[in-house]
Each structure stands twice: as structure tokens, then as C-alpha cells.
Scaffold this motif. Structure first.
Motif, mmCIF file in Angstrom:
data_model
loop_
_atom_site.group_PDB
_atom_site.id
_atom_site.type_symbol
_atom_site.label_atom_id
_atom_site.label_comp_id
_atom_site.label_asym_id
_atom_site.label_seq_id
_atom_site.Cartn_x
_atom_site.Cartn_y
_atom_site.Cartn_z
ATOM 1 N N SER A 133 4.798 -10.686 6.410
ATOM 2 C CA SER A 133 4.986 -9.241 6.612
ATOM 3 C C SER A 133 3.766 -8.806 7.570
ATOM 4 N N THR A 188 0.783 -1.140 0.028
ATOM 5 C CA THR A 188 0.144 -0.098 -0.142
ATOM 6 C C THR A 188 0.774 1.203 0.056
ATOM 7 N N THR A 189 1.621 1.129 0.957
ATOM 8 C CA THR A 189 2.595 2.347 1.181
ATOM 9 C C THR A 189 3.350 2.874 -0.310
ATOM 10 N N LYS A 244 11.634 -5.504 4.734
ATOM 11 C CA LYS A 244 12.654 -6.314 3.856
ATOM 12 C C LYS A 244 12.181 -5.920 2.181
HETATM 13 P P1 A3P Z 1 7.890 -6.593 4.232
HETATM 14 O O1 A3P Z 1 7.314 -6.608 5.502
HETATM 15 O O2 A3P Z 1 7.814 -7.845 3.412
HETATM 16 O O3 A3P Z 1 9.200 -5.906 4.230
HETATM 17 P P2 A3P Z 1 1.863 -1.870 3.294
HETATM 18 O O4 A3P Z 1 2.450 -0.630 2.740
HETATM 19 O O5 A3P Z 1 0.767 -2.453 2.678
HETATM 20 O O6 A3P Z 1 1.866 -1.901 4.781
HETATM 21 O O7 A3P Z 1 3.034 -2.974 2.831
HETATM 22 C C1 A3P Z 1 4.259 -3.194 3.583
HETATM 23 C C2 A3P Z 1 5.252 -4.182 3.166
HETATM 24 O O8 A3P Z 1 5.421 -3.410 1.806
HETATM 25 C C3 A3P Z 1 6.409 -4.197 3.854
HETATM 26 O O9 A3P Z 1 6.878 -5.433 3.242
HETATM 27 C C4 A3P Z 1 7.168 -3.060 3.122
HETATM 28 O O10 A3P Z 1 8.656 -3.536 3.236
HETATM 29 C C5 A3P Z 1 6.889 -3.240 1.604
HETATM 30 N N1 A3P Z 1 7.432 -2.138 0.824
HETATM 31 C C6 A3P Z 1 7.262 -0.964 1.204
HETATM 32 N N2 A3P Z 1 7.835 -0.163 0.245
HETATM 33 C C7 A3P Z 1 8.556 -0.902 -0.854
HETATM 34 C C8 A3P Z 1 9.413 -0.754 -1.895
HETATM 35 N N3 A3P Z 1 9.585 0.555 -2.157
HETATM 36 N N4 A3P Z 1 9.972 -1.669 -2.298
HETATM 37 C C9 A3P Z 1 9.690 -3.028 -1.984
HETATM 38 N N5 A3P Z 1 8.833 -3.344 -1.020
HETATM 39 C C10 A3P Z 1 8.218 -2.087 -0.101
#
Ligand code: A3P
Length: 292
Positions: free
Chosen positions: A136, A47-48, A255
Motif C-alpha cells: 500500500s 488511518t482514513t 483495494k
Molecule cells: P490499499 O492501498 O491496500 O488499498 P491510510 O488511510 O492509512 O493511508 O491507509 C490506506 C489504506 O487503507 C489503503 O489500502 C486503502 O484502500 C485502505 N482503506 C481505506 N478505507 C478502507 C475501508 N473502508 N475498507 C478497507 N480498506 C480501506
């Protein structure tokens, strides 16, 4: 003394916590605008990352102040979020002065406020393979004190397979949105694994879906800026200002890989998971990769 963790209860057939339902009257009656863009995901699917990219695509040229002064959770409000002593997601969304407004949700498709459909808003849905998504989510629930207590990895995984998570079952979420995509042309369904494989290609697809004419140089800049290591360093994107999260337990930007599940699943857990997965995903055309 730390406040107790919230517990799950049934909310219109979906396990939820009070944080995501306390503001329900305002959520249900939320007035979407035709140019709003809804970013929908099951928690921890990327999402982020996609929010960050969309914010840059729309506003890096016209509103660079946003990227340096507003955390991502204010730039892209979380619609159903209602933490004590924080502005609600609906209030934040209503106070946005941008056009379009970018709004995030983890709601399953059947709980989306009807105004988004009536206004024919564009929706970007991001899905992530079930195994990495579980890992995650587990680490996130360990560090975010407003999430339910995750327990140990094995019990978390059992609950995940049974859909006993905030926002319900991963299986129902990703397939529910996939089915909606078949009848809603303004829904762009993305996969986390594709983003990791080739972020530039996925940014191009986003631009075509959104009708954006960003130049190749702008898109390349956004691709570079949105790589994991850069976002992890960016205090406006890495949630370092979120007081409910304990980064000593696990960082938000943890990660960012495909395949980390292999470091968590035992052989027995993997076999059981695959068996359940095939039963639950037997009737869908939706396919995921668990490695790239
Ligand atoms: P991990 O916990 O596997 O590292 P959300 O934003 O939906 O909460 O998702 C968070 C997950 O997206 C986390 O996964 C985070 O590290 C990963 N994430 C966020 N930004 C990222 C990026 N630029 N590239 C790869 N993964 C990313």
C-alpha cells in the motif's frame, strides 16, 4: 515542471521528509486537550478508515454537515503535515470547533508531543501486517508527489525492510506503540485485518474503549457507511480533492484488502522478507495475520 520529490533525512533517529518536520516547533509544543483523541498509525495502515468511523461515531448525529462538506483531512487534521500553500496540521487542529478533537499522526511513539501524554488523551493506534502495508505504501508513494520517489517495487521493498521510509521502520513503529500500550491504559491497539474480518465487532470495541453509548442501529449504519466501496465513492473521504495525488497512477482508496501482497511479492522476496521479519519481530508478543 513538477517540483522535485522530497528526500529522507535523519530526524531524531527517524527518517523523515521536510513536509513532516518543517512545523516541528509547533508540533513539539502542541497543546493537547484532555478529550482529544489521537489516531496514530504507520502510513497506510487504515488511518482514513478509522478516522472516518470515529468521526461518524462522534458527529454523525450532531454535526452531519461535517460529513457532507468537509474532507476527512480537515475533519481529522494530520498533526505533523506542513505542505507548501496549505494550512499546517497544527493550525487545522487548533481551529477545530469540535469536542472531542480527532487528530491524526504517523509519528513513532517517541516523537509524540508530550502534551498528549500529560493530558492523558485517548489514543487509537491502528497497525497492518507488514506485507500489505508495504504494498500500500509503495502505490501511495507512486501517486503522492510529496512522498519520496519509491523507485521500483524491488528497491522499495529493500528500503522498507531497512526502515528507509518516511516515519521510519514499520517494525520499530508497530512494536514501539505496542510496548507503550502495556503501560498506557488509554491506548487502544487495533489491527487492520480485524477490521476487514469484522468491522462491526471492531466498532463495538472502539465504543467500549471510548465510553460511547451509540445504539445498535447507529453502529450498524456506521459499519455500512464505512465499507470500502462506500468510502471510495465518497468525495469527502477518498482524497479526490487532494491536488498532490495523481489518481491516474493509483487511487487513494486502492483495494482495501488483506493479502494483496501475494500479487506483488516474488517467491524470493517473500523468503527474504520472512527471514528479516522473524529476526526483527522475534522478541515481541505482537502478531499479525497476512490473510483472513
Ligand atoms: P490499499 O492501498 O491496500 O488499498 P491510510 O488511510 O492509512 O493511508 O491507509 C490506506 C489504506 O487503507 C489503503 O489500502 C486503502 O484502500 C485502505 N482503506 C481505506 N478505507 C478502507 C475501508 N473502508 N475498507 C478497507 N480498506 C480501506
Amino acid at each position: 515542471m513538477k517540483p522535485p520529490r522530497p528526500t529522507l533525512f535523519d530526524f531524531h533517529g527517524v527518517p523523515m521528509t521536510h513536509i513532516f518536520t518543517d512545523d516541528w516547533e509547533n508540533i513539539k509544543h502542541f497543546q493537547a486537550r484532555p478529550d482529544d483523541i489521537l489516531i496514530a498509525t504507520y502510513p497506510k495502515a487504515g488511518t482514513t478508515w478509522v478516522s472516518y468511523i470515529l468521526d461518524l461515531l462522534y458527529f454523525s448525529q450532531t454535526r452531519p454537515d461535517r460529513q457532507t462538506s468537509m474532507p476527512i483531512y480537515e475533519r481529522v487534521p494530520f498533526l505533523e503535515n506542513k505542505k507548501p500553500n496549505h494550512p499546517s496540521g497544527t493550525d487545522l487542529a487548533n481551529s477545530l470547533d469540535t469536542s472531542p478533537r480527532l487528530i491524526k499522526t504517523h509519528l513513532p511513539v517517541q516523537l509524540i508531543p508530550k502534551s498528549f501524554w500529560e493530558q492523558k488523551c485517548r489514543v487509537v493506534y491502528v497497525a497492518r501486517n507488514a506485507k500489505d502495508n508495504a504494498v500500500s505504501y509503495f502505490h501511495f508513494n507512486r501517486m503522492d508527489s510529496v512522498q519520496p520517489e519509491p523507485g521500483d517495487w524491488n528497491s522499495f521493498l529493500q528500503n522498507y525492510m531497512e526502515g528507509q521510509m518516511a516515519f521510519g521502520s514499520w517494525f520499530d513503529h508497530v512494536t514501539g506503540w505496542w510496548e507503550r500500550k502495556q503501560s498506557h491504559p488509554k491506548l487502544h491497539y487495533m489491527l487492520f485485518e480485524d477490521m476487514v474480518e469484522d468491522t462491526g465487532r471492531e466498532i463495538d470495541k472502539l465504543c467500549s474503549f471510548l465510553g460511547l453509548t451509540s445504539t445498535a442501529a447507529e453502529k450498524e449504519q456506521i459499519r455500512r457507511q464505512s465499507q470500502f466501496d462506500n468510502m471510495k465513492k465518497d468525495d469527502m473521504a477518498n482524497y479526490s480533492s487532494a491536488i498532490v495525488m495523481d489518481f491516474k497512477i493509483s487511487p487513494f482508496m486502492r483495494k482495501g484488502k488483506v493479502g494483496d501482497w501475494k500479487n506483488h511479492f516474488t517467491v524470493a522476496q517473500n523468503e527474504q522478507f520472512d527471514e528479516e521479519y522473524h529476526k526483527k519481530m522475534n522478541n515481541t508478543t505482537l502478531h499479525f495475520r497476512t490473510e483472513v
